[in-house]
Design a protein around this motif. Structure first.
Motif, PDB file in Angstrom:
ATOM      1  N   UNK A  12       1.265  -1.593   0.303  1.00 26.89           N
ATOM      2  CA  UNK A  12      -0.211   0.100   0.249  1.00 26.89           C
ATOM      3  C   UNK A  12       0.764   1.240  -0.387  1.00 26.89           C
ATOM      4  N   UNK A  13       0.563   2.117  -0.438  1.00 23.19           N
ATOM      5  CA  UNK A  13       1.520   3.303  -0.259  1.00 23.19           C
ATOM      6  C   UNK A  13       1.163   4.049   1.181  1.00 23.19           C
ATOM      7  N   UNK A  14       0.489   3.316   2.092  1.00 20.92           N
ATOM      8  CA  UNK A  14       0.399   4.144   3.026  1.00 20.92           C
ATOM      9  C   UNK A  14       1.715   3.476   3.476  1.00 20.92           C
ATOM     10  N   UNK A  15       2.593   1.737   3.151  1.00 24.06           N
ATOM     11  CA  UNK A  15       3.268   1.511   3.587  1.00 24.06           C
ATOM     12  C   UNK A  15       4.677   2.180   3.294  1.00 24.06           C
ATOM     13  N   UNK A  16       4.378   2.217   2.180  1.00 29.99           N
ATOM     14  CA  UNK A  16       5.830   2.560   1.385  1.00 29.99           C
ATOM     15  C   UNK A  16       5.903   4.429   1.888  1.00 29.99           C
ATOM     16  N   UNK A  17       5.573   4.988   2.224  1.00 30.60           N
ATOM     17  CA  UNK A  17       5.750   6.108   2.068  1.00 30.60           C
ATOM     18  C   UNK A  17       6.319   5.992   3.769  1.00 30.60           C
ATOM     19  N   UNK A  18       6.227   5.407   4.701  1.00 32.67           N
ATOM     20  CA  UNK A  18       6.690   5.429   6.285  1.00 32.67           C
ATOM     21  C   UNK A  18       8.049   4.591   5.879  1.00 32.67           C
ATOM     22  N   UNK A  19       8.238   4.086   4.988  1.00 33.75           N
ATOM     23  CA  UNK A  19       9.811   3.083   4.617  1.00 33.75           C
ATOM     24  C   UNK A  19      11.044   4.620   4.591  1.00 33.75           C
ATOM     25  N   UNK A  20      11.826   4.295   5.472  1.00 34.05           N
ATOM     26  CA  UNK A  20      13.191   4.732   5.797  1.00 34.05           C
ATOM     27  C   UNK A  20      14.324   4.646   5.365  1.00 34.05           C
ATOM     28  N   UNK A  21      13.927   3.732   4.419  1.00 37.43           N
ATOM     29  CA  UNK A  21      15.075   3.026   3.629  1.00 37.43           C
ATOM     30  C   UNK A  21      14.530   2.585   2.400  1.00 37.43           C
ATOM     31  N   UNK A  22      16.286   2.758   0.973  1.00 37.81           N
ATOM     32  CA  UNK A  22      15.869   2.349  -0.076  1.00 37.81           C
ATOM     33  C   UNK A  22      15.625   0.586  -0.157  1.00 37.81           C
ATOM     34  N   UNK A  23      14.046   0.154  -0.757  1.00 39.16           N
ATOM     35  CA  UNK A  23      14.425  -1.252  -0.651  1.00 39.16           C
ATOM     36  C   UNK A  23      15.356  -1.955  -1.586  1.00 39.16           C
ATOM     37  N   UNK A  24      15.941  -1.496  -2.328  1.00 39.97           N
ATOM     38  CA  UNK A  24      17.568  -2.173  -3.119  1.00 39.97           C
ATOM     39  C   UNK A  24      18.658  -2.609  -2.451  1.00 39.97           C
ATOM     40  N   UNK A  25      19.269  -0.938  -1.883  1.00 36.81           N
ATOM     41  CA  UNK A  25      20.603  -1.083  -1.111  1.00 36.81           C
ATOM     42  C   UNK A  25      20.609  -1.423   0.283  1.00 36.81           C
ATOM     43  N   UNK A  26      19.561  -0.977   0.637  1.00 35.78           N
ATOM     44  CA  UNK A  26      18.373  -1.342   2.409  1.00 35.78           C
ATOM     45  C   UNK A  26      19.574  -0.339   3.365  1.00 35.78           C
ATOM     46  N   UNK A  27      20.397   0.802   1.861  1.00 33.72           N
ATOM     47  CA  UNK A  27      20.468   2.094   3.429  1.00 33.72           C
ATOM     48  C   UNK A  27      19.460   3.372   3.144  1.00 33.72           C
ATOM     49  N   UNK A  28      19.209   3.710   4.915  1.00 32.91           N
ATOM     50  CA  UNK A  28      18.753   4.658   5.198  1.00 32.91           C
ATOM     51  C   UNK A  28      18.547   5.982   3.620  1.00 32.91           C
ATOM     52  N   UNK A  29      17.240   6.969   3.691  1.00 29.82           N
ATOM     53  CA  UNK A  29      17.032   8.028   3.075  1.00 29.82           C
ATOM     54  C   UNK A  29      17.603   9.232   4.573  1.00 29.82           C
ATOM     55  N   UNK A  30      18.498   9.491   3.202  1.00 34.00           N
ATOM     56  CA  UNK A  30      18.807  10.795   4.150  1.00 34.00           C
ATOM     57  C   UNK A  30      18.389  12.055   3.532  1.00 34.00           C
ATOM     58  N   UNK A  31      18.227  12.972   4.215  1.00 37.27           N
ATOM     59  CA  UNK A  31      18.195  14.556   3.369  1.00 37.27           C
ATOM     60  C   UNK A  31      18.029  15.261   2.779  1.00 37.27           C
ATOM     61  N   UNK A  32      19.757  14.617   1.967  1.00 34.89           N
ATOM     62  CA  UNK A  32      20.196  14.886   0.584  1.00 34.89           C
ATOM     63  C   UNK A  32      20.071  13.543  -0.916  1.00 34.89           C
ATOM     64  N   UNK A  33      18.629  12.503  -0.457  1.00 30.02           N
ATOM     65  CA  UNK A  33      19.068  11.676  -0.352  1.00 30.02           C
ATOM     66  C   UNK A  33      18.104  11.904  -2.260  1.00 30.02           C
ATOM     67  N   UNK A  34      18.237  11.573  -3.190  1.00 29.51           N
ATOM     68  CA  UNK A  34      18.217  11.818  -4.272  1.00 29.51           C
ATOM     69  C   UNK A  34      16.827  10.695  -4.674  1.00 29.51           C
ATOM     70  N   UNK A  35      15.832  10.625  -4.883  1.00 29.72           N
ATOM     71  CA  UNK A  35      14.202   9.846  -4.374  1.00 29.72           C
ATOM     72  C   UNK A  35      13.868  10.031  -5.864  1.00 29.72           C
ATOM     73  N   UNK A  36      13.691   8.175  -6.427  1.00 32.33           N
ATOM     74  CA  UNK A  36      12.553   8.384  -7.509  1.00 32.33           C
ATOM     75  C   UNK A  36      11.418   7.796  -7.190  1.00 32.33           C
TER      76      UNK A  36
END
Length: 64
Positions: free
Chosen positions: A2-26
């Motif tokens: 669900x969209x609400x599940x991914x919005x709560x995610x704090x990490x990339x599900x490919x590399x498993x690194x945490x998102x940071x404030x300066x992360x470029x996301x797609x």
């Protein structure tokens, strides 16, 4: 997923690194988010489908 599940995610599900404030996301057309470089590599080298939901990603449909 669900969209609400991914919005709560704090990490990339490919590399498993945490998102940071300066992360470029797609965000894909299925509303799943990944690090920009991770998903670009995934889509060009591994599969044309979202790694989470397996929905096919059409060229030009991903948004930066």
């Amino acid at each position: 997923f669900k969209n609400t599940d991914i919005c709560k995610s704090t990490q990339c599900n490919i590399c498993l690194d945490e998102y940071t404030d300066d992360s470029d996301l797609m965000v894909l057309n299925c509303d799943h988010y990944f690090h920009d470089n991770c998903i670009k590599h995934w889509l060009t080298q591994d599969s044309n489908k979202c790694p989470l939901c397996r929905k096919e990603v059409s060229k030009g449909k991903a948004m930066i």
